[in-house]
Scaffold this motif. Structure first.
Motif, mmCIF file in Angstrom:
data_model
loop_
_atom_site.group_PDB
_atom_site.id
_atom_site.type_symbol
_atom_site.label_atom_id
_atom_site.label_comp_id
_atom_site.label_asym_id
_atom_site.label_seq_id
_atom_site.Cartn_x
_atom_site.Cartn_y
_atom_site.Cartn_z
ATOM 1 N N LEU A 78 28.872 14.399 -15.922
ATOM 2 C CA LEU A 78 28.963 13.374 -15.918
ATOM 3 C C LEU A 78 28.157 12.599 -17.027
ATOM 4 C CD1 LEU A 78 30.007 11.112 -13.926
ATOM 5 C CD2 LEU A 78 27.762 11.025 -12.955
ATOM 6 N N PRO A 79 28.794 11.615 -17.899
ATOM 7 C CA PRO A 79 28.244 11.075 -19.037
ATOM 8 C C PRO A 79 27.065 10.179 -18.784
ATOM 9 C CG PRO A 79 30.352 10.119 -18.849
ATOM 10 C CD PRO A 79 30.204 11.399 -17.964
ATOM 11 N N PHE A 80 25.776 10.337 -18.900
ATOM 12 C CA PHE A 80 24.887 9.779 -18.371
ATOM 13 C C PHE A 80 24.571 8.306 -18.900
ATOM 14 C CE2 PHE A 80 20.224 8.473 -18.629
ATOM 15 C CZ PHE A 80 19.876 8.671 -17.351
ATOM 16 N N TRP A 81 24.599 8.088 -20.027
ATOM 17 C CA TRP A 81 24.578 6.625 -20.158
ATOM 18 C C TRP A 81 25.668 5.587 -19.968
ATOM 19 C CZ3 TRP A 81 19.769 4.962 -20.956
ATOM 20 C CH2 TRP A 81 18.670 5.771 -21.271
ATOM 21 N N ASN A 82 26.653 6.373 -20.139
ATOM 22 C CA ASN A 82 27.902 5.599 -19.900
ATOM 23 C C ASN A 82 27.953 5.149 -18.425
ATOM 24 O OD1 ASN A 82 30.877 5.691 -18.720
ATOM 25 N ND2 ASN A 82 30.779 5.169 -20.928
ATOM 26 N N THR A 83 27.596 6.266 -17.507
ATOM 27 C CA THR A 83 27.704 6.229 -16.290
ATOM 28 C C THR A 83 26.411 4.933 -15.600
ATOM 29 O OG1 THR A 83 28.250 8.480 -15.780
ATOM 30 C CG2 THR A 83 27.468 7.358 -13.734
ATOM 31 N N LEU A 84 25.219 5.253 -16.271
ATOM 32 C CA LEU A 84 24.350 4.417 -16.029
ATOM 33 C C LEU A 84 24.553 2.799 -16.268
ATOM 34 C CD1 LEU A 84 20.368 4.614 -16.755
ATOM 35 C CD2 LEU A 84 21.577 2.722 -17.150
ATOM 36 N N LEU A 85 25.297 2.524 -17.439
ATOM 37 C CA LEU A 85 25.856 1.002 -17.863
ATOM 38 C C LEU A 85 26.927 0.788 -16.806
ATOM 39 C CD1 LEU A 85 25.891 1.571 -21.625
ATOM 40 C CD2 LEU A 85 23.947 0.357 -20.212
ATOM 41 N N GLU A 86 27.659 1.516 -16.456
ATOM 42 C CA GLU A 86 28.741 1.051 -15.607
ATOM 43 C C GLU A 86 28.206 0.956 -14.226
ATOM 44 O OE1 GLU A 86 33.303 2.360 -14.166
ATOM 45 O OE2 GLU A 86 32.353 3.267 -15.932
ATOM 46 N N ILE A 87 27.385 1.766 -13.818
ATOM 47 C CA ILE A 87 26.871 1.327 -12.278
ATOM 48 C C ILE A 87 25.984 0.001 -12.430
ATOM 49 C CG2 ILE A 87 24.974 2.080 -10.654
ATOM 50 C CD1 ILE A 87 25.838 4.973 -11.470
ATOM 51 N N PHE A 88 25.193 0.055 -13.621
ATOM 52 C CA PHE A 88 24.577 -1.429 -13.730
ATOM 53 C C PHE A 88 25.720 -2.545 -13.812
ATOM 54 C CE2 PHE A 88 22.635 -4.384 -16.465
ATOM 55 C CZ PHE A 88 21.291 -4.794 -15.899
ATOM 56 N N ALA A 89 26.656 -2.363 -14.397
ATOM 57 C CA ALA A 89 27.941 -3.549 -14.751
ATOM 58 C C ALA A 89 28.345 -3.739 -13.171
ATOM 59 C CB ALA A 89 28.715 -3.268 -15.696
ATOM 60 N N VAL A 90 28.648 -2.950 -12.326
ATOM 61 C CA VAL A 90 29.345 -3.212 -11.084
ATOM 62 C C VAL A 90 28.846 -3.195 -9.950
ATOM 63 C CG1 VAL A 90 31.592 -2.216 -12.133
ATOM 64 C CG2 VAL A 90 29.851 -0.845 -10.763
ATOM 65 N N THR A 91 27.178 -3.116 -10.139
ATOM 66 C CA THR A 91 26.311 -3.235 -8.951
ATOM 67 C C THR A 91 25.388 -4.145 -9.081
ATOM 68 O OG1 THR A 91 24.910 -1.216 -9.604
ATOM 69 C CG2 THR A 91 26.875 -0.869 -8.380
ATOM 70 N N ILE A 92 24.359 -3.898 -10.217
ATOM 71 C CA ILE A 92 23.328 -4.859 -10.487
ATOM 72 C C ILE A 92 23.700 -6.191 -10.734
ATOM 73 C CG2 ILE A 92 20.801 -5.033 -11.614
ATOM 74 C CD1 ILE A 92 21.055 -2.829 -9.446
#
Length: 307
Positions: free
Chosen positions: A137-151
């Protein structure tokens, strides 16, 4: 269904998840953040149960189970996804500590930005990456996407509530009606559509095979969340609240990770089967815990006082 076959179902899922988090933000009040400081022990124990004990429980549950590696990873992904509005609603209906429930949801959502990419890669490495083909799982890409759709949507919801106050009650009411319908539509499509359209091509045998494990995860995680507060003398009400938060997971986020980020429809199946039962199971176990307190514990206490 023809329209959904044209639309990228994972993009629709992202939009629904963002709306869910926006709705969560609309429901947040300043007092909810004060609760983070008013009951730090309950919050810390609840987060420990969610982020540490729950994945361990899930791993023990599936370790020797006759499930495919993809299904095992799917169950583990589900175990690290935080709760959401639904868990807060269940806490409200069973007279739990809603302020604690909201605090756990918000705190876990923030921590999951880091925990999900890290732990999912650990699960992939242990259960799946045994051959030549390596999945990660791409770490930074996943972190940014979770941030974008949740936080970000949650923050936007909070900003709207802060600006408009009680005027958002109507919007929140409509979202509470609309979001379950949208989720049902997405889940239904995921169930019956083929891989080419973004579905999982779920079969009846898949549902039968996964059902005992997802229900066991739901029930056992609730009992774990309830029991972990006993040695720390947490109130019965707070223990029920932690049980609900530990037991009910954000299925939409699990589908985002398995389907959109990992592009693996097989890993999505545990989350979809879990979604069939989770709200009913969680509400039932929560209600039984409340009933036990009112019918058994209070009766024992009354008898002790009479003696």
């Amino acid at each position: 269904m023809l329209l959904l076959s044209v639309i990228n179902i994972n993009w629709l899922l992202n939009g629904v998840l963002a709306l869910i988090m926006f709705g969560l933000g609309l429901s947040l009040k300043r007092e909810d953040f004060q609760a983070l400081f008013d009951q730090p022990k309950s919050l810390a124990i609840g987060l420990f149960a969610q982020m540490v004990l729950l994945p361990v429980l899930a791993a023990l549950l599936i370790y020797s189970a006759p499930l495919s590696p993809e299904w095992k990873v799917g169950i583990m992904i589900l175990s690290v996804c935080p709760g959401g509005i639904t868990s807060n609603l269940v806490s409200y209906f069973v007279k739990g500590n809603v302020a604690l429930a909201v605090s756990l949801t918000v705190s876990n959502a923030l921590l999951s930005l880091l925990s999900i990419p890290l732990m999912v890669n650990l699960f992939l490495s242990y259960f799946l990456n045994q051959g030549e083909q390596q999945v990660s799982l791409p770490f930074w890409n996943t972190l940014l996407e979770i941030f974008a759709v949740t936080i970000i949507p949650a923050w936007c919801g909070m900003a709207v509530r802060l600006r408009l106050g009680k005027k958002v009650a109507g919007v929140s009411k409509w979202l509470n009606l609309l979001l379950p319908l949208l989720l049902l539509l997405v889940f239904g499509f995921k169930f019956i559509a083929g891989h080419e359209q973004g579905g999982t091509d779920m079969s009846g045998s898949d549902i039968l095979s996964l059902t005992p494990y997802v229900i066991a995860l739901n029930v056992l995680s609730m009992l774990l969340g309830f029991a972990v507060g006993i040695p720390f003398a947490l109130s019965y009400r707070n223990r029920i609240t932690i049980a609900i938060e530990v037991g009910l997971h954000n299925t939409a986020l699990a589908l985002l990770i398995a389907g959109d980020k990992l592009q693996n429809p097989i890993m999505e199946k545990p989350a979809l089967v879990y979604a069939l039962y989770s709200v009913v199971v969680t509400f039932t176990v929560g209600y039984l815990l409340v009933l036990f307190r009112e019918k058994v514990l209070k009766k024992s206490l009354d008898l002790g006082q009479d003696a």
